[in-house]
Design a protein around this motif. Structure first.
Motif: not given
Length: 473
Positions: A328-340
């Motif tokens: 429900p709460y996908i608020i990614p930091n830079h690393a997670i966003l880059q990975g996705l």
């Protein structure tokens, strides 16, 4: 006697001294330069408020630990499981080693797991297991509320205590703030031992407010365990007036991994109550013939590393065929966003399933602020319209299934105490994948980047504002 003209310079000098101490602390303990710079700017540009915000949200708990587990009471390193090799591809073996080294949880082989969907099925299974207790019942919840479920548990506790079963209940001081004193008195009157994790007290308000115990764990006789996203709240049975039915995912575990869930509870119990529970008195788990390979990540702000973030990041980067996420709460930091984004651009089928509406509007805006990047990268977004989807699930390549309490946001990855189960089993992955795809078919699909860019300007502004607050959400 101090006059007003004398007091003001003293207060200013005191404020400057406190700010200077915080600056030194940031320079010595800051992990990310960008975050350190942001806090320095806040301290110097927001009088008083910048200092208070830093005390509440900015301190690095990995440098100045709230609890020193290794020096006070640590039992995770004592557990030893037989060597076993799960059926996963070579590039994912590093995830098992990462969890072992960073979370001190070796892989366990002999387990039976059962997937539980939504509240009614989950609580029927929990109540049935509780009735079988012979030695002890350990419960730990972020939210424990008065209601039908709480009353049912009270009835079971009373029967089991009469049979000489020890019952310990640990609840979070903020998440369970509404739990009534009347109910607590009833628990105490029948012999339930209770402890409150970081209670809401003025003396520790600034230092503890931002660090919550978000775990949901039940352990019965060190034989049966439960963990996942479901709290003790009647909204899982009756729904919510504004959000409708709450959907969630839980896991029942029998076998070796239950011992680690119990050890996690015992550590948290000590931190909250000061009581050291003698784990040597617990019987070891029975020999289960199951073949589910399982690891538990019990992460928190006192760990030496951002364990949950590291594990999620590794799974995302190991994906070769697909990566499906329910959260429900996908608020990614830079690393997670880059990975996705990197996974999707590399041809991996990346899908995000979340609720069409959430329980907090500001968080909803923040979640949607990242949709542009997702869609531009080729990530598929599905918004579930039938109630509130609260599950925290990650599926990868028919090899890894993750079920637990951790969201994909800064709070879960760095600030909360979380518990996430990682199961290496093709059959469970296939079952959960089929459920995921069915839910996607029921959902609103956001697949077109250009169409999404045409949403009203007011939404873009609100999302942009909320995104600025993402480190705090």
């Amino acid at each position: 006697m101090l006059t007003e003209s004398m007091l003001i310079p003293i207060l200013i000098a005191l404020y400057v001294l406190i700010a200077a101490i915080m600056v030194v602390s940031l320079l010595l303990n800051g992990v990310r330069p960008s975050k350190t710079l942001a806090w320095l700017l806040a301290i110097f540009t927001i009088p008083v408020g910048g200092v208070l915000l830093y005390i509440l949200f900015g301190r690095n708990r990995r440098k100045s630990k709230m609890f020193t587990l290794k020096n006070e009471f640590s039992i995770r390193d004592e557990v030893q499981y037989p060597q076993c090799t799960p059926p996963i591809s070579g590039n994912k073996e590093k995830i098992i080693k990462l969890i072992h080294n960073a979370a001190q949880c070796p892989i366990s082989c002999k387990n039976e797991v059962e997937l539980l969907k939504d509240g009614r099925n989950t609580f029927e299974s929990i109540f049935e297991a509780l009735e079988k207790a012979e030695e002890h019942i350990h419960l730990q919840y972020y939210i424990f509320e008065d209601g039908v479920l709480a009353d049912k548990l009270l009835e079971i506790f009373e029967r089991k205590i009469a049979q000489n079963v020890t019952v310990r209940l640990l609840y979070d001081g903020i998440g369970s703030y509404s739990l009534s004193k009347k109910y607590l008195k009833r628990l105490h009157s029948i012999g339930v031992q209770t402890a409150q994790f970081l209670p809401f007290r003025f003396g520790r308000f600034l230092s503890a407010l931002n660090y919550r115990n978000h775990r949901k764990i039940i352990v019965i006789d060190n034989k049966i365990g439960f963990t996942g996203g479901i709290n003790i709240s009647d909204k899982y049975l009756k729904g919510d007036p504004s959000l409708g039915k709450w959907h969630d995912t839980h896991l029942k575990v029998e076998g070796e991994a239950v011992d680690f869930l119990n050890r996690t509870f015992v550590i948290d119990w000590f931190l909250a109550s000061g009581e050291q529970v003698d784990i040597s008195s617990f019987q070891l788990h029975p020999k289960i013939n199951g073949e589910h390979f399982l690891q538990i990540v019990a992460s928190g702000p006192d760990d030496d590393f951002d364990v949950m973030e590291q594990v999620y990041f590794s799974i995302i980067n190991s994906a070769e065929k697909y990566l499906y996420i329910v959260n429900p709460y996908i608020i990614p930091n830079h690393a997670i966003l880059q990975g996705l984004s990197t996974a999707a651009l590399s041809g991996v089928d990346v899908r995000l399933l979340m609720s069409d509406t959430t329980d907090i509007k500001l968080v909803d805006w923040c979640v949607r602020a990242y949709f542009d990047t997702y869609l531009k990268s080729g990530i598929k977004i599905y918004l579930y319209p039938d109630g509130f989807l609260h599950s925290k699930v990650m599926l990868c390549d028919d090899e890894i299934a993750s079920i637990g309490t951790a969201n994909l946001d800064n709070r879960s990855l760095q600030q909360n105490y979380e518990a996430q189960a990682f199961v290496y089993d093709t059959d469970l992955c296939a079952q959960m994948k089929a459920d995921f795809l069915k839910d996607c078919d029921k959902s609103i699909a956001l697949l077109d980047y250009k169409e999404h860019r045409e949403r009203p300007m007011i939404k873009k502004i609100l999302e942009g504002f909320a995104k600025l607050l993402s480190p705090l959400l």
